[in-house]
Design a protein around this motif. Structure first.
Motif, PDB file in Angstrom:
ATOM      1  N   TYR A   1      29.164  34.159  27.831  1.00  0.00           N
ATOM      2  CA  TYR A   1      28.898  35.358  29.175  1.00  0.00           C
ATOM      3  C   TYR A   1      29.655  34.744  29.849  1.00  0.00           C
TER       4      TYR A   1
ATOM      5  N   THR B   1      33.141  34.285  30.861  1.00  0.00           N
ATOM      6  CA  THR B   1      34.182  35.039  30.761  1.00  0.00           C
ATOM      7  C   THR B   1      34.047  36.603  32.129  1.00  0.00           C
ATOM      8  N   LEU B   2      33.065  36.789  32.908  1.00  0.00           N
ATOM      9  CA  LEU B   2      32.616  36.860  33.646  1.00  0.00           C
ATOM     10  C   LEU B   2      32.990  36.106  35.174  1.00  0.00           C
TER      11      LEU B   2
ATOM     12  N   GLY C   1      37.198  39.563  34.817  1.00  0.00           N
ATOM     13  CA  GLY C   1      35.908  39.700  35.021  1.00  0.00           C
ATOM     14  C   GLY C   1      35.208  39.609  36.931  1.00  0.00           C
TER      15      GLY C   1
ATOM     16  N   TRP D   1      31.085  43.585  28.812  1.00  0.00           N
ATOM     17  CA  TRP D   1      31.042  42.687  29.027  1.00  0.00           C
ATOM     18  C   TRP D   1      30.271  41.515  27.398  1.00  0.00           C
TER      19      TRP D   1
END
Length: 431
Positions: A81, A84-85, A90, A128
């Motif tokens: 998480y 990826t952000l 992202g 997401w």
């Protein structure tokens, strides 16, 4: 001879990740359910209920996350998480959402802006979650379900279009033939992750067969934009396989020109579409689209710097109904710009246009580092999506964003699981 995996390693230095896709038990069952939901159910359900993609995305994302937790990968999932952000994609999406929220301060319709934020936030969150969890639990072969989804959805479109839409009536959905145009879009978007999968095994007949089924759905739904999108996608795919640099340049140049021309879309199309062609495109509502584009191009210059506010276009006025027998007999109400690049100018002004150019430059940089086998389907996907966005799809529709998120997730799975690899590998958790 250099393999596809090694070409990918040369393009983006890959590092092994501390997990493998589950092979048995509850985790594997949940992972398979996620893939069935995203790859097969999304395009099929969109035929019957053509705004169902957000629910399908949410269910698939939850199942993928549950599968990762059931496999004992809670900590790696949290890291995914975070990672990826923090990728380029992202950060760009986060900046767009923050700017959209800030536009409440100057929106001409705060109620519409709030509605748009409420509808897009879940798609971004579930997208997401999907990008973080799905590559951890999906196996490469799971994406073969996309091919089945494309075939079944095309057959359903043919059945519904030729039999007065009995399934729509059965579930209480609106039984209007033009709704099938929207139904044809998710299969043509998912076509390109499927092509990326089968082309690495050089199954060219399967590539052609999938394209034919996507085109069947487009033809039966009478969506000229979908038909053209598949054809353009195939053309740029072939160019990308033989001349990847030329393919990226063609795509990039086309988007820049369309972006710069967007504020004058109505005027340009008035001159570009002669009356005879306009009559031929009567079923595609050519007159109405030109009227809508002309109406919105006049509104661009009222707030050319920062725009009218996120998703505020529905409150910017009505267009003359050019299909009326006499001018002024009617109007087209509650409309969006029917051109996503024009909508960027309407909602965000020059700031939005510059943002698109920055995002495009980043995307071109990413694509240019990929080998032809990976680059070609991604450019084909982008040009197909762009084609749809230029003629009718509302940029912030939840079903559209959900469909894009699933395609992005499928490409991410392919990047994590190169051909011939059993371990998940990636440099950046993006597609």
């Amino acid at each position: 001879m250099v393999t596809t995996t090694r070409l990918s390693e040369a393009a983006l230095p890959l590092r092994p990740l501390p997990y493998r896709a589950p092979t048995r038990g509850v985790a594997r069952g949940l992972a398979l359910a996620a893939s069935v939901t995203l790859c097969f159910l999304l395009p099929v359900l969109m035929v019957i209920a053509n705004k169902s993609a957000p629910v399908t995305l949410a269910l698939g994302s939850v199942l993928a996350n549950l599968a990762a937790l059931a496999a004992g990968q809670g900590r790696p999932l949290l890291r995914r998480y975070r990672d990826t952000l923090l990728t380029g994609s992202g950060v760009l999406l986060l900046l767009v959402f923050v700017w959209s929220a800030l536009s409440l301060g100057w929106s001409v319709s705060p109620a519409m802006t709030l509605r748009g934020l409420r509808e897009t936030a879940p798609e971004l969150l579930f997208g997401w979650g999907l990008a973080a969890a799905w590559p951890m639990v999906a196996r490469r072969g799971d994406l073969r379900l996309i091919a089945l989804g494309i075939v079944v959805s095309a057959l359903l479109i043919a059945s519904e279009g030729g039999t007065h839409m009995p399934l729509h009536r059965l579930v209480g959905a609106r039984a209007l033939a033009f709704d099938l145009k929207r139904s044809s879009i998710p299969p043509l978007l998912l076509l390109w992750p499927a092509v990326a999968l089968v082309a690495q095994g050089r199954h060219w007949r399967m590539v052609l067969l999938l394209a034919i089924f996507a085109e069947i759905g487009a033809c039966i739904s009478h969506s000229s934009a979908s038909i053209v999108a598949v054809v353009l996608g195939l053309a740029i795919y072939g160019l990308g396989r033989r001349a990847p640099l030329a393919a990226t340049r063609v795509f990039g140049t086309a988007i820049v020109l369309c972006l710069l021309a967007a504020p004058w879309t109505g005027t340009l199309m008035t001159y570009a579409v002669p009356p005879r062609l306009e009559r031929l495109l009567e079923d595609q509502h050519a007159k109405e689209r030109i009227a809508i584009w002309t109406t919105f191009e006049q509104r661009v210059w009222e707030r050319s710097w920062i725009g009218h506010g996120f998703d505020a276009s529905f409150r910017l006025g009505d267009a003359a109904d050019t299909s009326a027998e006499r001018p002024g007999d009617g109007v087209i109400r509650d409309i969006h710009p029917h051109n996503q690049l024009l909508q960027v100018w309407i909602d965000f002004g020059l700031v939005g246009g510059i943002g698109v150019l920055v995002g495009l430059a980043w995307m071109m940089g990413r694509l240019s580092r990929l080998p032809p086998l990976d680059l070609a389907p991604r450019v084909a996907f982008l040009i197909s999506a762009t084609m749809m966005g230029l003629v009718g799809v509302q940029a912030w529709d939840a079903w559209w964003l959900a469909s894009l998120a699933v395609c992005w997730g499928a490409f991410t799975v392919l990047r994590h699981h190169p051909a011939g690899s059993t371990a998940a590998v990636v440099a950046e958790p993006g597609p």
